[in-house]
Write an enzyme that holds these catalytic residues in place. Structure first.
Site, PDB file in Angstrom:
ATOM      1  N   LYS A 170       0.804  -1.213   0.000  1.00  0.00           N
ATOM      2  CA  LYS A 170       0.000   0.000   0.000  1.00  0.00           C
ATOM      3  C   LYS A 170       0.845   1.274   0.000  1.00  0.00           C
ATOM      4  O   LYS A 170       0.474   2.283  -0.595  1.00  0.00           O
ATOM      5  CB  LYS A 170      -0.954  -0.011   1.196  1.00  0.00           C
ATOM      6  CG  LYS A 170      -2.132  -0.951   1.032  1.00  0.00           C
ATOM      7  CD  LYS A 170      -3.065  -0.849   2.221  1.00  0.00           C
ATOM      8  CE  LYS A 170      -4.403  -1.534   1.940  1.00  0.00           C
ATOM      9  NZ  LYS A 170      -4.274  -2.933   1.570  1.00  0.00           N
ATOM     10  N   LYS A 172     -17.430  -5.405   1.392  1.00  0.00           N
ATOM     11  CA  LYS A 172     -18.595  -4.972   0.631  1.00  0.00           C
ATOM     12  C   LYS A 172     -19.746  -5.978   0.676  1.00  0.00           C
ATOM     13  O   LYS A 172     -19.527  -7.183   0.676  1.00  0.00           O
ATOM     14  CB  LYS A 172     -18.186  -4.748  -0.821  1.00  0.00           C
ATOM     15  CG  LYS A 172     -17.028  -3.781  -1.002  1.00  0.00           C
ATOM     16  CD  LYS A 172     -16.414  -3.905  -2.388  1.00  0.00           C
ATOM     17  CE  LYS A 172     -15.126  -3.138  -2.502  1.00  0.00           C
ATOM     18  NZ  LYS A 172     -14.416  -3.406  -3.770  1.00  0.00           N
ATOM     19  N   GLU A 202      -6.496   1.961  -3.152  1.00  0.00           N
ATOM     20  CA  GLU A 202      -5.641   0.847  -3.544  1.00  0.00           C
ATOM     21  C   GLU A 202      -6.038   0.396  -4.943  1.00  0.00           C
ATOM     22  O   GLU A 202      -7.082   0.792  -5.469  1.00  0.00           O
ATOM     23  CB  GLU A 202      -5.777  -0.329  -2.565  1.00  0.00           C
ATOM     24  CG  GLU A 202      -7.163  -0.946  -2.505  1.00  0.00           C
ATOM     25  CD  GLU A 202      -7.260  -2.071  -1.479  1.00  0.00           C
ATOM     26  OE1 GLU A 202      -6.257  -2.350  -0.800  1.00  0.00           O
ATOM     27  OE2 GLU A 202      -8.344  -2.652  -1.355  1.00  0.00           O
ATOM     28  N   ARG A 211      -6.756  -7.700 -10.280  1.00  0.00           N
ATOM     29  CA  ARG A 211      -7.506  -8.918 -10.600  1.00  0.00           C
ATOM     30  C   ARG A 211      -8.913  -8.528 -11.006  1.00  0.00           C
ATOM     31  O   ARG A 211      -9.289  -7.354 -10.953  1.00  0.00           O
ATOM     32  CB  ARG A 211      -7.563  -9.836  -9.381  1.00  0.00           C
ATOM     33  CG  ARG A 211      -8.124  -9.125  -8.134  1.00  0.00           C
ATOM     34  CD  ARG A 211      -8.355 -10.049  -6.971  1.00  0.00           C
ATOM     35  NE  ARG A 211      -8.611  -9.335  -5.737  1.00  0.00           N
ATOM     36  CZ  ARG A 211      -9.743  -8.769  -5.382  1.00  0.00           C
ATOM     37  NH1 ARG A 211     -10.767  -8.801  -6.209  1.00  0.00           N
ATOM     38  NH2 ARG A 211      -9.886  -8.166  -4.219  1.00  0.00           N
TER      39      ARG A 211
END
Length: 455
Positions: free
Chosen positions: A116, A237, A299, A303
């Site tokens: 990060k 989420k 971030e 993928r």
């Protein structure tokens, strides 16, 4: 086009990849653990290989077993899905060194975005807005205290190598920072093998919005709109929608341009997501807060995301097909210079968990009835008679609805949730029924605190 594909994943995302690959005439190989032998994705593949016991470290994260399966079945390429090995740069390198095609960004991009702090610094250099924070790891508690004093409380304490909402804590003052720093560092060392800690400004009221990017085979990076991801529990989420009801055309233009710069900064190829925080602007000298909001880079997920179907609906494309085309060196199915979004889509993550406290609830599925109808799609990993085990993520299925407008999508969502029947394991379908009557959510003016306010 790739002719044979091994899917190095399980459940819902494995079925999702298999569906597109078979439509394209690609021979598909599934790998599975002993616990997953009876799941639909195993039966739907052209060939399936047992790679180990239920423990993911011995099966879905077992690189040797996966590569052996690819070799024995003659697979030409590997798609990692999401989770497990999907953002493991060493695995990506090993796949390519073995002469196989990796369906994802190259290992260097994964490495660059996996830390990060490094990612923040790269993005800042590329002109992508980042929140006030440290440019180097806080080496010890004293360094963290000094950094927090310069940044200003409250601060977020983050594991630099973390992801998926794990390894984070909020400190409102120095006393809290001393506790959170030790806690996050210990967690990071245990979970990620890297105790590096980042200190960053924490915004109590914030929205989580992300941009889907696709790095094309010809080197261009395109942005496929944004997704609103602010309905979360434990920083993870539950609901995503596109377009975001919080994003104005002016803000969208800035967001998408920044996401493209982010991808270009690391020579990005294939599908990825640039995640951002939207925060209210500070009042100006006259005490007036501008109407639009600022955003900061959070971030980059190197993928395919769980929530990619909402983008597929709005842009009318198949992101898995686009991934396979990029990996094959082919042009996309769409015109990158004429992207035209249309309508609205909402995704709800159907999990095997208590709908109040969100604690996992595995078990045998006695009843499984999926909703149908116009604008309704279910991407599921299970069916009636399957057993949901405690070994993996609790995701059962994704319920995706679309409509010409947000209101139409919401109406279809209510009907679809009411029709979704699951008996056996605990599940969070009742939570979505509650959310879809919540005035704050229906208004579109919600933030990441909405779930806690519902409880």
């Amino acid at each position: 086009m790739i002719e044979s594909l091994l899917v190095a994943n399980r459940g819902e995302i494995a079925r999702r990849i298999i569906r597109t690959a078979k439509r394209l005439g690609i021979r598909v190989i599934a790998v599975h653990s002993e616990a997953d032998a009876d799941l639909p994705f195993v039966a739907e593949a052209d060939e399936a290989v047992l790679i180990g016991p239920p423990n993911p470290a011995l099966s879905y994260r077992n690189t040797e077993a996966i590569l052996a399966a690819a070799k024995s079945t003659g697979a030409q390429a590997i798609h990692p899905g999401y989770g497990f090995l999907s953002e493991n740069a060493e695995f990506a390198r090993t796949v390519e060194a073995s002469g196989l095609i990796w369906v994802g960004p190259d290992a260097d991009a994964i490495t660059a975005m996996g830390d990060k702090i490094n990612a923040r610094n790269l993005m800042a250099a590329a002109g992508v807005p980042v929140a006030p924070g440290t440019t180097d790891p806080a080496a010890d508690l004293d360094a963290a205290v000094t950094a927090a004093a310069e940044i200003g409380y409250p601060v977020m304490v983050k594991a630099a190598a973390g992801g998926g909402g794990m390894g984070m804590g909020v400190a409102v003052d120095e006393a809290a920072l001393r506790t959170e720093y030790d806690k996050v560092r210990a967690f990071a060392e245990r979970m990620f093998g890297d105790g590096s800690v980042l200190i960053e400004r924490y915004f109590p009221r914030v929205r989580h919005v992300e941009v889907q990017i696709l790095g094309l085979a010809d080197g261009r990076v395109v942005a496929l709109g944004e997704r609103e991801c602010s309905v979360q529990r434990r920083n993870q989420k539950l609901v995503e929608e596109s377009p975001s009801p919080a994003v104005s055309p002016e803000l969208r233009s800035r967001l998408l341009a920044a996401a493209v710069r982010a991808g270009e900064a690391v020579g990005y190829r294939n599908a990825g997501t640039v995640e951002c925080l939207l925060v209210p602007r500070e009042p100006d000298a006259a005490g007036t807060a501008p109407g639009s909001e600022d955003f900061f880079f959070l971030e980059m997920n190197t993928r395919l995301q769980v929530e990619h179907p909402v983008t597929e609906y709005v842009y009318g494309i198949d992101l898995v097909e686009e991934q396979l085309r990029v990996a094959s060196g082919l042009a996309p199915t769409f015109d990158p210079d004429a992207l035209t979004p249309s309508g609205h889509a909402i995704e709800m993550r159907i999990n095997a968990e208590d709908p109040k406290r969100f604690l996992p609830g595995p078990g045998v599925i006695r009843t499984w009835v999926e909703p149908t109808g116009e604008g309704v799609r279910v991407d599921s990993g299970y069916t009636e008679g399957n057993t949901v085990t405690p070994f993996y993520d609790s995701l059962l299925a994704k319920l995706i609805v679309s409509g010409a407008t947000r209101d139409e999508a919401l109406d279809r969502a209510k009907a679809a949730v009411a029709a979704f029947q699951i008996e056996g394991p605990k599940n969070n379908v009742p939570f979505f029924a509650e959310l879809l009557t919540n005035a704050e959510f229906l208004s579109g003016a919600y933030d990441t605190g909405i779930v806690s306010r519902m409880r």
